[in-house]
Design a protein around this motif. Sequence first.
Motif, PDB file in Angstrom:
ATOM      1  N   LEU A  61      20.989  -0.799  14.043  1.00 50.28           N
ATOM      2  CA  LEU A  61      20.662   0.224  13.064  1.00 50.28           C
ATOM      3  C   LEU A  61      21.082   1.567  13.630  1.00 50.28           C
ATOM      4  N   GLU A  62      21.750   2.361  12.834  1.00 53.04           N
ATOM      5  CA  GLU A  62      22.091   3.731  13.213  1.00 53.04           C
ATOM      6  C   GLU A  62      21.440   4.642  12.193  1.00 53.04           C
ATOM      7  N   GLY A  63      20.592   5.550  12.684  1.00 51.02           N
ATOM      8  CA  GLY A  63      19.884   6.458  11.801  1.00 51.02           C
ATOM      9  C   GLY A  63      20.203   7.893  12.129  1.00 51.02           C
ATOM     10  N   THR A  64      20.301   8.696  11.077  1.00 49.04           N
ATOM     11  CA  THR A  64      20.540  10.130  11.259  1.00 49.04           C
ATOM     12  C   THR A  64      19.222  10.829  11.526  1.00 49.04           C
ATOM     13  N   MET A  65      19.321  12.053  11.986  1.00 47.53           N
ATOM     14  CA  MET A  65      18.149  12.922  11.934  1.00 47.53           C
ATOM     15  C   MET A  65      17.971  13.226  10.444  1.00 47.53           C
ATOM     16  N   PHE A  66      16.961  13.968  10.077  1.00 44.57           N
ATOM     17  CA  PHE A  66      16.725  14.252   8.668  1.00 44.57           C
ATOM     18  C   PHE A  66      17.992  14.829   8.052  1.00 44.57           C
TER      19      PHE A  66
END
Length: 194
Positions: A61-66
């Motif tokens: 999983l790759e998630g951005t900051m807000f």
Amino acid sequence: MRKEAFEGNILRLLRNEIQYELQSASTFKSATKFGSFVVDGRAGERWITLKKRHADEDIKLEGTMFDGAVPAPTPTKDGGVINSDEMQMHITVIVTISKGEGDGVLQITCSAWPDCVEIKRLFIRANENIIAEPYSGPQFTELDDELQESLYDYLEERGINDELAAFLHQYMKQKDKTEYVRWMERVKAFIERK
């Protein structure tokens, strides 16, 4: 002399802001695990990576900051929902599931809201590193309702669920503060350099 006074003022303001942020920061330590996921906070970047093995699958999983916000829904007395003045933060999450060499990868683009994961698109790539844009199929909401529900169950079985969304939001709040302090320290170091 004027340049030195100007730079001195900037440095004083930066030191004060860094000190304030460090004093007001919670004692939350950056997590290295969430459930069976290993978390890589990727210091200095806007992304984090979570990885795990599930049966014969590698899940990343790759998630951005807000990366966005919408007005938060507020329930009304009559059972309806209105948008409030509070904002609900958004995180984009790209789920990549692979089953070994040469099998391609399933990529699912999701939105992580504070209390849920919402699937946006899914598609198969021949290889995780290929840059070309594949046909990504219809919008997720255009799929049959039963198929949509089954795909949510598929993610749930792999630990990609509402608890993960809540974790990501807590993690990103801390990462945002940490990256802000790191940024101010880098600006301060640049100005101090002679």
